[in-house]
Design a protein around this motif. Structure first.
Motif, PDB file in Angstrom:
ATOM      1  N   MET A  42       0.846  -1.209   0.000  1.00 13.64           N
ATOM      2  CA  MET A  42       0.000   0.000   0.000  1.00 13.64           C
ATOM      3  C   MET A  42       0.877   1.253   0.000  1.00 13.64           C
ATOM      4  O   MET A  42       0.617   2.208  -0.745  1.00 13.64           O
ATOM      5  N   SER A  43       1.902   1.256   0.819  1.00  9.87           N
ATOM      6  CA  SER A  43       2.805   2.402   0.902  1.00  9.87           C
ATOM      7  C   SER A  43       3.490   2.676  -0.441  1.00  9.87           C
ATOM      8  O   SER A  43       3.558   3.816  -0.895  1.00  9.87           O
ATOM      9  N   VAL A  44       3.972   1.626  -1.071  1.00 12.96           N
ATOM     10  CA  VAL A  44       4.632   1.779  -2.376  1.00 12.96           C
ATOM     11  C   VAL A  44       3.624   2.245  -3.424  1.00 12.96           C
ATOM     12  O   VAL A  44       3.921   3.138  -4.229  1.00 12.96           O
ATOM     13  N   ALA A  45       2.435   1.666  -3.420  1.00 13.20           N
ATOM     14  CA  ALA A  45       1.402   2.046  -4.402  1.00 13.20           C
ATOM     15  C   ALA A  45       0.995   3.510  -4.256  1.00 13.20           C
ATOM     16  O   ALA A  45       0.665   4.169  -5.247  1.00 13.20           O
ATOM     17  N   LYS A  46       1.053   4.024  -3.046  1.00 17.57           N
ATOM     18  CA  LYS A  46       0.720   5.443  -2.824  1.00 17.57           C
ATOM     19  C   LYS A  46       1.862   6.373  -3.234  1.00 17.57           C
ATOM     20  O   LYS A  46       1.623   7.474  -3.700  1.00 17.57           O
ATOM     21  N   ALA A  47       3.096   5.941  -3.049  1.00 19.78           N
ATOM     22  CA  ALA A  47       4.256   6.794  -3.309  1.00 19.78           C
ATOM     23  C   ALA A  47       4.758   6.748  -4.750  1.00 19.78           C
ATOM     24  O   ALA A  47       5.307   7.735  -5.260  1.00 19.78           O
ATOM     25  N   LEU A  48       4.583   5.629  -5.403  1.00 17.55           N
ATOM     26  CA  LEU A  48       5.180   5.424  -6.724  1.00 17.55           C
ATOM     27  C   LEU A  48       4.684   6.398  -7.805  1.00 17.55           C
ATOM     28  O   LEU A  48       5.501   6.921  -8.573  1.00 17.55           O
ATOM     29  N   PRO A  49       3.384   6.683  -7.900  1.00 12.18           N
ATOM     30  CA  PRO A  49       2.952   7.590  -8.967  1.00 12.18           C
ATOM     31  C   PRO A  49       3.619   8.967  -8.911  1.00 12.18           C
ATOM     32  O   PRO A  49       4.069   9.481  -9.945  1.00 12.18           O
ATOM     33  N   SER A  50       3.711   9.562  -7.729  1.00  8.63           N
ATOM     34  CA  SER A  50       4.342  10.890  -7.654  1.00  8.63           C
ATOM     35  C   SER A  50       5.837  10.796  -7.922  1.00  8.63           C
ATOM     36  O   SER A  50       6.426  11.701  -8.527  1.00  8.63           O
ATOM     37  N   ALA A  51       6.473   9.700  -7.512  1.00  5.94           N
ATOM     38  CA  ALA A  51       7.893   9.518  -7.809  1.00  5.94           C
ATOM     39  C   ALA A  51       8.111   9.402  -9.319  1.00  5.94           C
ATOM     40  O   ALA A  51       9.075   9.960  -9.858  1.00  5.94           O
ATOM     41  N   ALA A  52       7.213   8.692 -10.004  1.00  7.38           N
ATOM     42  CA  ALA A  52       7.325   8.548 -11.455  1.00  7.38           C
ATOM     43  C   ALA A  52       7.136   9.889 -12.150  1.00  7.38           C
ATOM     44  O   ALA A  52       7.876  10.232 -13.086  1.00  7.38           O
ATOM     45  N   ARG A  53       6.150  10.668 -11.703  1.00  9.86           N
ATOM     46  CA  ARG A  53       5.916  12.003 -12.291  1.00  9.86           C
ATOM     47  C   ARG A  53       7.099  12.927 -12.038  1.00  9.86           C
ATOM     48  O   ARG A  53       7.496  13.701 -12.916  1.00  9.86           O
ATOM     49  N   LYS A  54       7.676  12.842 -10.848  1.00  8.80           N
ATOM     50  CA  LYS A  54       8.833  13.678 -10.521  1.00  8.80           C
ATOM     51  C   LYS A  54      10.013  13.320 -11.425  1.00  8.80           C
ATOM     52  O   LYS A  54      10.690  14.206 -11.953  1.00  8.80           O
ATOM     53  N   LEU A  55      10.242  12.048 -11.625  1.00  9.67           N
ATOM     54  CA  LEU A  55      11.320  11.606 -12.510  1.00  9.67           C
ATOM     55  C   LEU A  55      11.049  12.045 -13.946  1.00  9.67           C
ATOM     56  O   LEU A  55      11.952  12.519 -14.653  1.00  9.67           O
ATOM     57  N   GLN A  56       9.805  11.923 -14.369  1.00  9.40           N
ATOM     58  CA  GLN A  56       9.434  12.335 -15.725  1.00  9.40           C
ATOM     59  C   GLN A  56       9.694  13.824 -15.929  1.00  9.40           C
ATOM     60  O   GLN A  56      10.128  14.241 -17.005  1.00  9.40           O
ATOM     61  N   ALA A  57       9.454  14.643 -14.918  1.00  8.27           N
ATOM     62  CA  ALA A  57       9.599  16.094 -15.027  1.00  8.27           C
ATOM     63  C   ALA A  57      11.043  16.574 -14.852  1.00  8.27           C
ATOM     64  O   ALA A  57      11.346  17.735 -15.141  1.00  8.27           O
ATOM     65  N   ASP A  58      11.927  15.713 -14.398  1.00  5.22           N
ATOM     66  CA  ASP A  58      13.317  16.089 -14.150  1.00  5.22           C
ATOM     67  C   ASP A  58      13.972  16.530 -15.465  1.00  5.22           C
ATOM     68  O   ASP A  58      14.101  15.733 -16.399  1.00  5.22           O
ATOM     69  N   PRO A  59      14.396  17.792 -15.538  1.00  4.52           N
ATOM     70  CA  PRO A  59      14.968  18.282 -16.801  1.00  4.52           C
ATOM     71  C   PRO A  59      16.259  17.560 -17.209  1.00  4.52           C
ATOM     72  O   PRO A  59      16.581  17.488 -18.400  1.00  4.52           O
ATOM     73  N   VAL A  60      16.969  17.019 -16.266  1.00 10.72           N
ATOM     74  CA  VAL A  60      18.202  16.291 -16.577  1.00 10.72           C
ATOM     75  C   VAL A  60      17.889  15.007 -17.352  1.00 10.72           C
ATOM     76  O   VAL A  60      18.662  14.572 -18.204  1.00 10.72           O
ATOM     77  N   ARG A  61      16.738  14.404 -17.056  1.00  7.97           N
ATOM     78  CA  ARG A  61      16.362  13.131 -17.691  1.00  7.97           C
ATOM     79  C   ARG A  61      15.802  13.308 -19.098  1.00  7.97           C
ATOM     80  O   ARG A  61      15.770  12.368 -19.874  1.00  7.97           O
ATOM     81  N   CYS A  62      15.296  14.487 -19.403  1.00  5.16           N
ATOM     82  CA  CYS A  62      14.722  14.786 -20.728  1.00  5.16           C
ATOM     83  C   CYS A  62      13.543  13.870 -21.081  1.00  5.16           C
ATOM     84  O   CYS A  62      13.374  13.470 -22.234  1.00  5.16           O
TER      85      CYS A  62
END
Length: 98
Positions: free
Chosen positions: A46-66
């Motif tokens: 449950m904890s991972v399922a709640k945290a993972l979406p925002s972590a994925a969005r944050k990684l997606q938005a990281d300008p270094v990752r493009c």
């Protein structure tokens, strides 16, 4: 996301190899077969399922990752969000049934 990939997971959760078929009881089966506490496993999932979406969005938005604007990455992030939401719903339903 990739047409040539199977929907079958590499490892089963409980008795299921397809994520779409995984219910709360399968997480319990998984915990039992791994020698883990069912309650702690469900709590952690449950904890991972709640945290993972925002972590994925944050990684997606990281300008270094493009990744911003990448259609494939957007589809993957949406799939992460959908699967996490499904997991949360199914785990909540299980608690409500008790």
């Amino acid at each position: 996301m990739y047409p040539t990939l199977s929907v079958k997971m590499a490892m089963k959760i409980g008795s299921k190899y397809k994520f779409s078929e995984v219910q709360a009881r399968h997480w319990g089966q998984f915990a039992e077969s791994a020698g883990l506490s069912k309650a702690q496993t469900v709590k952690r999932v449950m904890s991972v399922a709640k945290a993972l979406p925002s972590a994925a969005r944050k990684l997606q938005a990281d300008p270094v990752r493009c990744f911003a604007g990448n259609a494939l990455v957007e589809r993957i992030v949406r799939l992460i969000e959908q699967r996490c939401a499904l997991t949360i719903t199914r785990l909540h339903e299980s608690v409500d049934e008790r």
